[in-house]
Design a protein around this motif. Sequence first.
Motif, short mmCIF file in Angstrom:
data_model
loop_
_atom_site.label_atom_id
_atom_site.label_comp_id
_atom_site.label_asym_id
_atom_site.label_seq_id
_atom_site.Cartn_x
_atom_site.Cartn_y
_atom_site.Cartn_z
N GLN A 185 -2.46 11.91 4.97
CA GLN A 185 -2.29 12.09 6.41
C GLN A 185 -1.00 11.44 6.90
N GLN A 186 -0.70 10.24 6.40
CA GLN A 186 0.53 9.56 6.79
C GLN A 186 1.75 10.36 6.34
N THR A 230 0.83 -1.19 0.00
CA THR A 230 0.00 0.00 0.00
C THR A 230 0.87 1.25 0.00
N THR A 231 0.31 2.33 -0.51
CA THR A 231 1.04 3.59 -0.53
C THR A 231 0.64 4.41 0.68
N GLU A 290 5.63 8.29 -3.18
CA GLU A 290 4.30 8.08 -2.61
C GLU A 290 3.69 9.36 -2.06
N CYS A 291 4.53 10.25 -1.56
CA CYS A 291 4.03 11.48 -0.93
C CYS A 291 3.93 12.65 -1.90
N SER A 313 -0.87 7.49 2.70
CA SER A 313 -1.96 8.44 2.51
C SER A 313 -1.43 9.86 2.73
N HIS A 338 0.58 14.12 -2.80
CA HIS A 338 -0.07 14.81 -1.68
C HIS A 338 0.62 16.14 -1.37
#
Length: 91
Positions: free
Chosen positions: A22-23, A17-18, A57-58, A20, A61
């Motif tokens: 928030q993460q 999973t990538t 991944e970030c 989120s 976002h």
Amino acid sequence: MRNCWMLACTLAFAGCTTMSAQQCSRADWNLLGYRDGYSSASPDPASKSMLATYTAECAPHGVKPDAVAYAKGLETGSQNRLYWWGPSTWP
């Protein structure tokens, strides 16, 4: 049998999973680096492939990992792993 197969596939892909939004925004980059350094199979803390993964991944976002904090954690985690396991257990 089909349920067992589905469970096995679900568990196999659970680690893929990538992060989120928030993460990414709340991540403790030093702690993530420490965890990656401590659990790495390589004694060389210069391998920062996980940081590249976190960056990718970030990015959607709008969050950029703190590379300095991650590198410090990576080095500390690697040193602690070597302290406990020693050079005789290196792959």
